[in-house]
Structures are given as structure tokens and as C-alpha cells.
Design a protein around this motif. Structure first.
Motif, mmCIF file in Angstrom:
data_model
loop_
_atom_site.group_PDB
_atom_site.id
_atom_site.type_symbol
_atom_site.label_atom_id
_atom_site.label_comp_id
_atom_site.label_asym_id
_atom_site.label_seq_id
_atom_site.Cartn_x
_atom_site.Cartn_y
_atom_site.Cartn_z
ATOM 1 N N VAL A 14 0.852 -1.181 0.000
ATOM 2 C CA VAL A 14 0.000 0.000 0.000
ATOM 3 C C VAL A 14 0.893 1.236 0.000
ATOM 4 C CG1 VAL A 14 -1.824 1.236 1.209
ATOM 5 C CG2 VAL A 14 -1.739 -1.258 1.317
ATOM 6 N N VAL A 15 0.634 2.151 -0.937
ATOM 7 C CA VAL A 15 1.439 3.366 -1.074
ATOM 8 C C VAL A 15 0.509 4.558 -1.248
ATOM 9 C CG1 VAL A 15 3.177 4.569 -2.445
ATOM 10 C CG2 VAL A 15 3.321 2.104 -2.154
ATOM 11 N N ALA A 16 0.863 5.672 -0.607
ATOM 12 C CA ALA A 16 0.110 6.915 -0.792
ATOM 13 C C ALA A 16 1.088 8.082 -0.801
ATOM 14 C CB ALA A 16 -0.915 7.101 0.325
ATOM 15 N N TYR A 36 -0.974 4.600 -11.510
ATOM 16 C CA TYR A 36 -0.398 5.354 -10.400
ATOM 17 C C TYR A 36 1.043 5.732 -10.761
ATOM 18 C CZ TYR A 36 -0.021 6.705 -5.481
ATOM 19 O OH TYR A 36 0.102 7.418 -4.312
ATOM 20 N N PRO A 37 1.489 6.934 -10.362
ATOM 21 C CA PRO A 37 2.876 7.318 -10.665
ATOM 22 C C PRO A 37 3.873 6.292 -10.121
ATOM 23 C CG PRO A 37 1.625 9.179 -9.813
ATOM 24 C CD PRO A 37 0.747 7.977 -9.662
ATOM 25 N N ASP A 38 5.002 6.179 -10.784
ATOM 26 C CA ASP A 38 6.022 5.227 -10.369
ATOM 27 C C ASP A 38 6.697 5.751 -9.105
ATOM 28 O OD1 ASP A 38 7.938 3.328 -10.056
ATOM 29 O OD2 ASP A 38 8.957 3.685 -11.969
ATOM 30 N N TRP A 39 6.131 5.406 -7.950
ATOM 31 C CA TRP A 39 6.616 5.932 -6.675
ATOM 32 C C TRP A 39 8.014 5.441 -6.333
ATOM 33 C CZ3 TRP A 39 7.526 1.988 -3.166
ATOM 34 C CH2 TRP A 39 6.880 0.786 -3.425
ATOM 35 N N ARG A 40 8.409 4.310 -6.895
ATOM 36 C CA ARG A 40 9.743 3.786 -6.584
ATOM 37 C C ARG A 40 10.842 4.716 -7.073
ATOM 38 N NH1 ARG A 40 6.434 -0.277 -8.083
ATOM 39 N NH2 ARG A 40 6.197 -2.070 -6.663
ATOM 40 N N ARG A 41 10.557 5.507 -8.104
ATOM 41 C CA ARG A 41 11.565 6.411 -8.655
ATOM 42 C C ARG A 41 11.905 7.542 -7.701
ATOM 43 N NH1 ARG A 41 10.040 8.372 -14.523
ATOM 44 N NH2 ARG A 41 12.033 9.410 -14.169
#
Length: 199
Positions: free
Chosen positions: A4-6, A75-80
Motif C-alpha cells: 500500500v502506497v500513498a 499510479y505514478p512510479d513511486w519507486r523512482r
């Protein structure tokens, strides 16, 4: 596992849970997330059923149930945006840090506070002139050898500490100019990332 990411552009939170799942991804509306917190608070069982389909999201058990539409798109690539090298790590009491943040917030300008870590002490300062405060806490340096001075938003940091749900947390820095991480001690699965704030 269920990840889960926000994020709101100024901070990011990530957590993961053991789950029997297939490879699916979904964007859940903010309103649904808040309702989901309430529903999960009513459920006594340790497990719930989560179903993601083209029709939407379904979460619950035999007693409580929530369904919602999903937001279309990717969803935007949050890992970047995750910091990859955080060699400066400090460990301290969650409750003591929250207490210091609450005191500093009284005089903080636009919720901004400064964190200065030197040796085994953390100084939290806020305000200007006669309306200023400087609070000191003991910290344990886990790794790294650099001192840190960084500004941040006090409410963001306080919420990150509270969401860690741990007696002690780690503050992980690259330096005093880039985003830093807040996490329970030793955790690589549950953490928050906070952007620095110019004071």
C-alpha cells in the motif's frame, strides 16, 4: 504480499502485509481510504477479503463490507522518488520526538521546524526572535558520521511517527538537502518519506 502506497507530492507512505494475492494494482480514492479505516476498525477477525476487479474494490468479511469505484489510470512510479542511499541513521524514542514536535509547533512559522543532529543529540527548533523554542533529545547514531541540519513540516513528521506505530523509530538521511525516511527500527517494509522544507 499486499503493498500500500500513498503520496501527496510532499510526502510518501508505504506499508506491506502478508496476503494471498494475484498480481493486480488499483488506485483507491482518498474518501474510500478514510471509510476503509473506519470499517476495518469494526472488524474483529485478523483477516479480511480484498477483491479488485474492473467494477471496483470490495473489502470486508461476513459482518462488514465496503465497496467502491476505483480511479482509472496508472499510479505514478513511486519507486523512482524513493531515496536509495541513506547512510546517516539515528534511532530515538517516538513519544519523546512527538512531544518535542508538539512544543515546537506552538511557535513554528508555517509549521516549519528545524532538525539538527550532532553526535548523540537532536535539536528541534522553531520560531523567530522572542517567539522561538529549541528542544533537545538524546539519539543513538546507528550508522554514518555526518551531522544533519534539515527543515521539515512538523505535522508531516508527527503523522509519520504515529503511523510507524513503534516505541522507537529511525530517522534516515542522505544529507540535509534531500528527502529523508522515518521508519520503525529495522523496518524496510513500513516507512514514510518526507521532503525537506526551506526555512
Amino acid at each position: 504480499s499486499l503493498v500500500v502506497v500513498a503520496t501527496d507530492g510532499h510526502r510518501l507512505a508505504r506499508d506491506s502485509f502478508d496476503a494471498e494475492s494475484s498480481n493486480v494494482a488499483a488506485i483507491v480514492p482518498n474518501k474510500t481510504v478514510k471509510q476503509l479505516v473506519d470499517v476495518l476498525g469494526l472488524i474483529d477477525s485478523e483477516t479480511v477479503r480484498v477483491k479488485v476487479s474492473e467494477r471496483g474494490l470490495e473489502v470486508g468479511n461476513e459482518d462488514y463490507f465496503l465497496s467502491s469505484r476505483l480511479i482509472e489510470g496508472r499510479y505514478p512510479d513511486w519507486r523512482r522518488v524513493l531515496p536509495t542511499d541513506l547512510p546517516q541513521v539515528f534511532r530515538l524514542s517516538s513519544s519523546q520526538l512527538i512531544g518535542a514536535l508538539n512544543r515546537a509547533s506552538i511557535v513554528a512559522v508555517k509549521d516549519g521546524v528545524r532538525l539538527d543532529v550532532e553526535g548523540g543529540s537532536l535539536s528541534i527548533s522553531a520560531g523567530t526572535g522572542d517567539e522561538s523554542i529549541d528542544d533537545g533529545l538524546e539519539v543513538e547514531r546507528v550508522s554514518g558520521d555526518r551531522n544533519i541540519s534539515i527543515g521539515c513540516c512538523a505535522p508531516y513528521l508527527r503523522e509519520a511517527i504515529e503511523s510507524a506505530n513503534a516505541e522507537q523509530i529511525e530517522l534516515r538521511f542522505a544529507d540535509g538537502t534531500t528527502e529523508f525516511q522515518v521508519a520503525p527500527v529495522g523496518s524496510e517494509d513500513r516507512f514514510s518519506v518526507i521532503m525537506p522544507m526551506r526555512l
